[in-house]
Design an enzyme around this catalytic site. Structure first.
Site, PDB file in Angstrom:
ATOM      1  N   THR A  50      -3.791 -32.123  10.254  1.00 18.37           N
ATOM      2  CA  THR A  50      -4.534 -32.357  11.927  1.00 18.37           C
ATOM      3  C   THR A  50      -4.151 -31.031  12.292  1.00 18.37           C
ATOM      4  O   THR A  50      -5.365 -31.005  13.026  1.00 18.37           O
ATOM      5  CB  THR A  50      -3.863 -33.590  12.826  1.00 18.37           C
ATOM      6  OG1 THR A  50      -3.532 -34.888  11.666  1.00 18.37           O
ATOM      7  CG2 THR A  50      -4.223 -33.264  14.379  1.00 18.37           C
ATOM      8  N   CYS A  51      -3.072 -30.379  12.500  1.00 16.13           N
ATOM      9  CA  CYS A  51      -3.489 -28.831  13.202  1.00 16.13           C
ATOM     10  C   CYS A  51      -4.287 -28.333  12.647  1.00 16.13           C
ATOM     11  O   CYS A  51      -4.753 -28.002  13.091  1.00 16.13           O
ATOM     12  CB  CYS A  51      -1.671 -28.368  13.165  1.00 16.13           C
ATOM     13  SG  CYS A  51      -0.522 -29.493  14.183  1.00 16.13           S
ATOM     14  N   SER A  52      -4.342 -28.528  10.900  1.00 17.78           N
ATOM     15  CA  SER A  52      -5.044 -26.588  10.294  1.00 17.78           C
ATOM     16  C   SER A  52      -6.021 -26.904  10.609  1.00 17.78           C
ATOM     17  O   SER A  52      -7.268 -26.523  10.105  1.00 17.78           O
ATOM     18  CB  SER A  52      -4.626 -27.405   9.144  1.00 17.78           C
ATOM     19  OG  SER A  52      -4.769 -26.443   8.132  1.00 17.78           O
ATOM     20  N   TYR A  55      -6.430 -27.829  14.958  1.00 18.13           N
ATOM     21  CA  TYR A  55      -6.464 -26.757  15.847  1.00 18.13           C
ATOM     22  C   TYR A  55      -6.453 -25.668  15.931  1.00 18.13           C
ATOM     23  O   TYR A  55      -7.425 -24.644  16.351  1.00 18.13           O
ATOM     24  CB  TYR A  55      -4.903 -26.385  15.862  1.00 18.13           C
ATOM     25  CG  TYR A  55      -3.869 -28.189  16.747  1.00 18.13           C
ATOM     26  CD1 TYR A  55      -5.342 -29.470  17.238  1.00 18.13           C
ATOM     27  CD2 TYR A  55      -2.576 -28.078  16.921  1.00 18.13           C
ATOM     28  CE1 TYR A  55      -4.476 -30.601  18.003  1.00 18.13           C
ATOM     29  CE2 TYR A  55      -2.139 -29.169  18.262  1.00 18.13           C
ATOM     30  CZ  TYR A  55      -3.496 -30.330  18.732  1.00 18.13           C
ATOM     31  OH  TYR A  55      -2.782 -31.260  18.981  1.00 18.13           O
TER      32      TYR A  55
END
Length: 554
Positions: A50-52, A55
């Site tokens: 999700t972060c990769s 974000y």
């Protein structure tokens, strides 16, 4: 610890990263962000999907756009160690830093406790926009999403001031007048635009065009010792709207205003309960100047005020305002009554006593300012009789002119204060009680020494049965109406509420618009046309121009 909020300054702390030479560096957050506009965003870890995807990649993709809007640096925080961060994808726009211990994230109050999953303390998904270490935008993600779009929008808004001046003036000049207070409080640059002649001319022009399109007449109204900006919509059935309450004082120091004198957009306000000071006010620019009055024990009586200016420069912003104060007990038979004529000069901050030996007697409750001079209804001083002249005070020469004839002879109750048309003509309202006719006269020529008149209209109506001398009025020539302040009575003859009367002399129509029931029935309403002014309120040496919010919305 409570999460960091807008208006806070970010705490200092240590973070680590590998530099371009692949050397591990440990530096303070303040050293990276001081004096810059910086985005700090945090991710729970370096490589969770999700972060990769949402974000890091989101900020990398939008980095050039963010920097074109004034962002100097974009820094990504992660709760991993520096060696894990080193493995993040290389790029030239986003700096990856490590807060391996999670200490700095906890200082921000943005930690994420995932000990139950064996991951310790990590960072929430968040984004901060900093301006010289001060937080101006905070977005904290929820449900695995970081609201990058909102940060993009806020960043663009915050950098609107970076636009070229001419484009910024064009944009803000289109903002309606009622929102200008908020615009001026946004930043010093936007507030400073109101001192620019190019901007004020543009804004006033757009405002006047919008008013004409609405067929609206705007006016200053004093009622119940407060001052308002109002608009009258001149349609088949006229209506009135309060656009805002004008304020020239701090909210904590409200005063009552008993009289208002208008001069081409400047207002001279006389206080109800304090005769030691008066205030001159430019509502458009939001500037005021407080002036101490003089107390001379040997002279007592009623006081009349006038506001004018002391040079006739075509450039209005260069004109120098002056104030005339007349103290007289209005005894027309005594020759030994001490009189006092004083003038206040803005440039020198001084009251000067004028040498005046009047053979005339000022009868009007209030004067009319026209082309920088002031006119009153008057008559011969030691003659018992009606008002049959006007007289002018020339603020440039600081002296009175001769008595000039009125086209009628009126007792005080039959004669209203003078008014003007297009800032170059005088109008006089006369109630012929014997014939039950209302007459409106207008000058065809007017200066300090000459006046000729023409009848504008006559209307058969007994409606102005009240004392006409207590009323004020003005003409809206474009909409062909006369606006008169009034008070209504009930069947017992008691005063009940303030009103505005609209007279259409051409159609011989009359409308009454209620303003409301006053707290003080003895306070008569006052009206005068609203003219935005670009004249700067000068301060005397050692003083500072007091700029206040000019409108308060109800």
């Amino acid at each position: 610890m409570a999460p960091i909020a807008v208006g806070d300054f970010v705490p200092d702390g240590s973070i680590s990263f590998f530099d371009d030479d692949d050397q591990l560096q440990t530096v303070s957050v303040h050293s990276l962000a001081a004096g810059k506009k910086v985005i700090l965003f945090g991710v729970p870890g370096a490589f969770p999907p999700t972060c990769s995807m949402k974000y890091v990649n989101g900020f990398i993709e939008k980095a050039e756009e963010l920097k074109s809007n004034g962002v100097d640096e974009i820094i990504c925080f992660s709760g991993n160690d520096p060696f894990m961060i080193k493995a993040c994808p290389e790029n030239k726009h986003v700096k990856f830093v490590a807060d391996g211990s999670g200490e700095y994230i906890q200082l921000l109050g943005l930690e994420l406790d995932v000990k139950d999953k064996g991951l310790g303390v990590r960072s929430r998904g968040f984004a901060l926009l900093l301006d010289n270490l001060k937080v101006i935008v905070v977005n904290v993600g929820s449900g695995g999403e970081c609201p990058l779009f909102q940060l993009m929008t806020m960043t663009t808004t915050k950098t609107m001031s970076n636009l070229p001046t001419d484009l910024l003036e064009e944009i803000i000049s289109r903002v309606p007048r009622k929102y200008m207070r908020a615009v001026r409080l946004t930043c010093k640059r936007w507030n400073g635009m109101f001192k620019s002649q190019s901007f004020t001319k543009m804004h006033i022009g757009k405002e006047e065009a919008a008013t004409r399109a609405l067929r609206q007449t705007r006016m200053i109204v004093m009622m119940d010792y407060n001052v308002y900006l109002m608009g009258i919509a001149v349609n088949e059935i006229p209506s009135i709207e309060t656009l805002g309450k004008l304020t020239c004082l701090d909210d904590s120091e409200q005063v009552k205003i008993s009289q208002v004198f208008c001069c081409e957009g400047l207002l001279l306000c006389i206080l109800k309960d304090d005769d030691t000071k008066i205030v001159v006010w430019n509502p458009y620019l939001g500037q005021t100047r407080w002036i101490q009055t003089r107390l001379i024990c040997r002279v007592s009586g009623w006081k009349k005020y006038a506001l004018g200016y002391g040079n006739n420069s075509e450039n209005r912003s260069c004109r120098s305002p002056k104030i005339l104060r007349v103290t007289d007990n209005f005894n027309i038979f005594s020759e030994d009554i001490p009189l006092l004529y004083e003038i206040y000069d803005f440039d020198y901050d001084v009251w000067t006593t004028l040498d005046v030996s009047p053979h005339w007697f000022i009868m009007s409750e209030r004067g009319l300012s026209l082309k920088g001079n002031t006119y009153w209804g008057a008559k011969e001083r030691h003659a018992y009789g009606s008002i049959d002249h006007i007289i002018c005070f020339d603020f440039t020469r600081e002296r009175f002119g001769p008595l000039l004839p009125l086209p009628f002879s009126a007792w005080g109750a039959q004669f209203a204060s003078l008014s003007s048309v297009r800032e170059d003509k005088i109008t006089a309202l006369f109630q012929n009680c014997r014939a039950y006719k209302l007459e409106l006269w207008i000058t065809t020529k007017i200066d300090v020494n000459n006046a000729t008149w023409s009848k504008f209209f006559t209307m058969d109506t007994p409606y102005l049965h009240e004392i006409l001398s207590l009323k004020t009025f003005f003409i809206d020539e474009e909409n062909k109406i006369v606006v008169v302040s009034n008070k209504e009575r009930d069947t017992k003859g008691d005063l009940t509420h303030d009103s505005i009367d609209i007279i259409n002399g051409e159609a011989r129509c009359l409308w009454k618009l209620k303003l409301g029931k006053p707290a003080d029935k003895n306070c008569w309403p006052l009206v005068c046309p609203y003219v935005p002014s670009v004249v700067q309120i000068k301060q005397h040496k050692g003083g500072k121009t007091k700029e206040q919010s000019d409108y308060k919305r109800h």
